[in-house]
Design a protein around this motif. Structure first.
Motif, mmCIF file in Angstrom:
data_model
loop_
_atom_site.group_PDB
_atom_site.id
_atom_site.type_symbol
_atom_site.label_atom_id
_atom_site.label_comp_id
_atom_site.label_asym_id
_atom_site.label_seq_id
_atom_site.Cartn_x
_atom_site.Cartn_y
_atom_site.Cartn_z
ATOM 1 N N ASP A 427 0.852 -1.175 0.000
ATOM 2 C CA ASP A 427 0.000 0.000 0.000
ATOM 3 C C ASP A 427 0.893 1.231 0.000
ATOM 4 N N ILE A 428 0.334 2.377 0.275
ATOM 5 C CA ILE A 428 1.108 3.615 0.241
ATOM 6 C C ILE A 428 1.377 4.108 1.655
ATOM 7 N N ASP A 429 2.612 4.458 1.924
ATOM 8 C CA ASP A 429 3.000 5.056 3.200
ATOM 9 C C ASP A 429 2.961 6.576 3.030
ATOM 10 N N ASP A 430 1.881 7.183 3.472
ATOM 11 C CA ASP A 430 1.703 8.623 3.272
ATOM 12 C C ASP A 430 2.628 9.469 4.132
ATOM 13 N N ASP A 431 3.333 8.841 5.058
ATOM 14 C CA ASP A 431 4.251 9.589 5.924
ATOM 15 C C ASP A 431 5.664 9.671 5.357
#
Length: 559
Positions: A427-431
């Motif tokens: 998934d995407i790590d938005d941090d």
């Protein structure tokens, strides 16, 4: 010009992107290709004739050159400066990137094994994973076309795990080396058949490429084009049409879509200027690699697609698979002190051991559902940092022992099928963002019991082969200790899985996104399963077939 008014924007210049560009330009369509890495010319940059003796640390791998100092990969690897990725707690995953024109095709192993009917319909056989939305017979003629275009050497054997090519398609294989013949004889005693390995290496001239002269490591790249890479074959052939424009240093970040279900633009960061730019075409082909294409789609979130573009099924990033990997080696006394002679060949194994256990699995006699094959390391390889490793002593006695054992070792590398499981996805790590400001992938990974049991079986088989040859196998590690990390075999697939229903897949059988009429995926992300065979031949074959379909849609005005 293709760059100004392209019919198709292709993202990625590796196996899938280059094949798509080749097919589309041959059909008369203008293509603009975006490549995240730098330009690369194998005719002038390939260190074909450099030896480990010329390299620092005698060519041993380093964090910035994982496969040795002279490996063809530039600006890439499992770690790329300024381009991090993250892993979830308790997960280990390695993500390989090749930031160069031609991508991974510049340094891949070039093993080119067809998937079989068993591989396309695994779910129908054992109820696990997913079937492909077509069968082997549908893809067989496309395999023929791909093998003939790419140039694959090998032989038809009738082996149930190795579908035959049509007559005249395969180029002749090189002869087996002495250790390989010994391994084949040992396997036969155990009731297992060995077979010629199929490799994308020329043994006869093809288009502008020369045949292999059996002298340099394929991993260094190949300036004469004998070892297949898109930079000496598909890309030059597509450029000859005058319809392909390539834009390197273009890091794609997202695609834009309209209210009518079409991609309107591809956004990318110009790595030289740092500015964000965009291009558009009648259709977009994502072939950036399974995880990179999924990353682009997940980062293309908008009001209509809050979970990412083409992700109404929730399957983008899911079904992440890699091949299983494990190995075992030993010194074989019968090979110690043998006479020296030219045993180079095309530097990889000339024969291998295909999977032999379909019938046992059908009868429920094995505790794992999918197979593996054994690749072989042997022969008089070029000396490197590991030649003579483990030999004790110094001076004259050490040199004598190294000479005696040179060419006497054998090594088996297991490559097996992994089933998708709910614990393996991205998934995407938005941090976390890369240096271009793009949110990075986060990987979740855990091997399942299926794969651990498979590796345990493989270790036992490799031990039996070594002992049948008269060698002394080392103590077997546990499957958990022996199995390679996720991503380490660099066969990651499945993150944009194709299927027959938009409910549980991302694309249809043509690689076209269910949610967007002009978005196609032609990399390993579309794989419905990950058979034990190396994936690039099937990836290119699907790209050829599906780009041909797209070309027809463009001609009809349907895309």
């Amino acid at each position: 010009m293709a760059a100004e008014h392209p019919d198709v924007v292709v993202v990625g210049s590796g196996a899938g992107g280059a094949m798509a560009a080749y097919v589309l330009t041959q059909a008369g369509h203008r293509v603009l290709m975006l490549e995240a890495g730098r330009d690369y010319d194998p005719k002038t940059e390939t260190p074909m004739f450099q030896t480990s003796a010329d390299a620092p640390l005698l060519g041993a791998g380093t964090p910035d050159k994982n496969f040795g100092y002279f490996d063809a990969t530039v600006d890439g690897g499992w770690q790329v400066p300024g381009e991090p990725y993250t892993t979830a707690e308790g997960s280990e995953f390695l993500w390989w990137r090749s930031r160069m024109l031609g991508g991974r095709t510049n340094h891949w192993g070039r093993y080119s094994l067809r998937f079989s009917e068993h591989d396309f319909k695994g779910y129908s056989r054992d109820g696990l994973g997913a079937d492909w939305p077509f069968d082997y017979e549908e893809l067989a003629p496309w395999y023929d076309r791909t093998e003939a275009l790419v140039g694959v050497c090998g032989a038809n054997t009738g082996h149930p795990d190795m579908p035959d090519s049509s007559p005249g398609v395969l180029q002749p294989p090189p002869k087996a080396r002495v250790p390989e013949l010994l391994i084949a004889a040992a396997a036969q005693k155990l009731g297992i058949a060995a077979a010629p390995m199929h490799r994308a290496v020329l043994t006869r001239p093809l288009d502008d490429r020369a045949p292999c002269f059996w002298a340099t490591p394929c991993g260094h790249g190949c300036s004469i084009g004998a070892a297949f890479q898109t930079t000496t074959s598909l890309l030059p052939l597509a450029r000859k049409t005058g319809l392909l424009t390539i834009r390197t240093d273009a890091m794609v970040s997202a695609v834009d879509v309209d209210a009518h279900g079409k991609v309107t633009a591809v956004r990318y960061v110009n790595r030289k200027t740092g500015k964000t730019e965009s291009v558009s075409g009648r259709a977009v082909v994502l072939a950036a690699s399974a995880c990179e294409s999924a990353r682009i789609l997940l980062n293309s979130r908008n009001e209509r697609f809050p979970n990412g573009v083409a992700n109404s099924s929730g399957q983008v990033g899911r079904n992440l698979m890699d091949s299983t990997g494990a190995g075992l080696g030993a010194m074989i006394p019968a090979l110690v002190g043998r006479p020296r002679y030219n045993e180079d060949g095309h530097t990889a194994n000339h024969i291998f051991i295909p999977w032999w256990g379909h019938e046992q699995q059908a009868k429920g006699e094995l505790d794992f559902p999918r197979g593996y094959h054994l690749e072989i390391g042997s022969g008089f390889d070029a000396p490197n940092a590991w030649t003579g490793a483990g030999v004790q002593g110094y001076g004259t006695a050490l040199k004598r022992r190294v000479r005696e054992t040179y060419g006497a070792g054998v090594y088996f590398a297991l490559r097996g099928e992994m089933l998708p499981n709910r614990d393996c996805y991205m998934d995407i790590d938005d941090d976390v963002r890369d240096k271009w400001g793009i949110p990075v992938p986060r990987f979740h990974w855990r091997w399942a019991e299926h794969e651990l049991n498979q590796v345990a079986h493989g270790l036992t088989t490799m031990k039996a082969l070594i002992e049948t040859m008269g060698g002394e196998a080392p103590a077997l590690p546990s499957p958990e200790a022996a199995i390679r990390k996720g991503g380490e075999i660099i066969h990651e697939v499945g993150t944009t899985r194709m299927g027959t229903s938009r409910k549980d897949s991302v694309t249809d059988q043509w690689g076209k996104a269910w949610d967007l009429s002009n978005l196609y995926v032609t990399d390993g992300g579309v794989f419905a399963s990950n058979p034990h065979k190396n994936c690039t031949l099937t990836l290119m074959t699907l790209a050829m077939r599906n780009a041909d379909y797209l070309a027809g849609e463009l001609t009809k005005g349907a895309a």
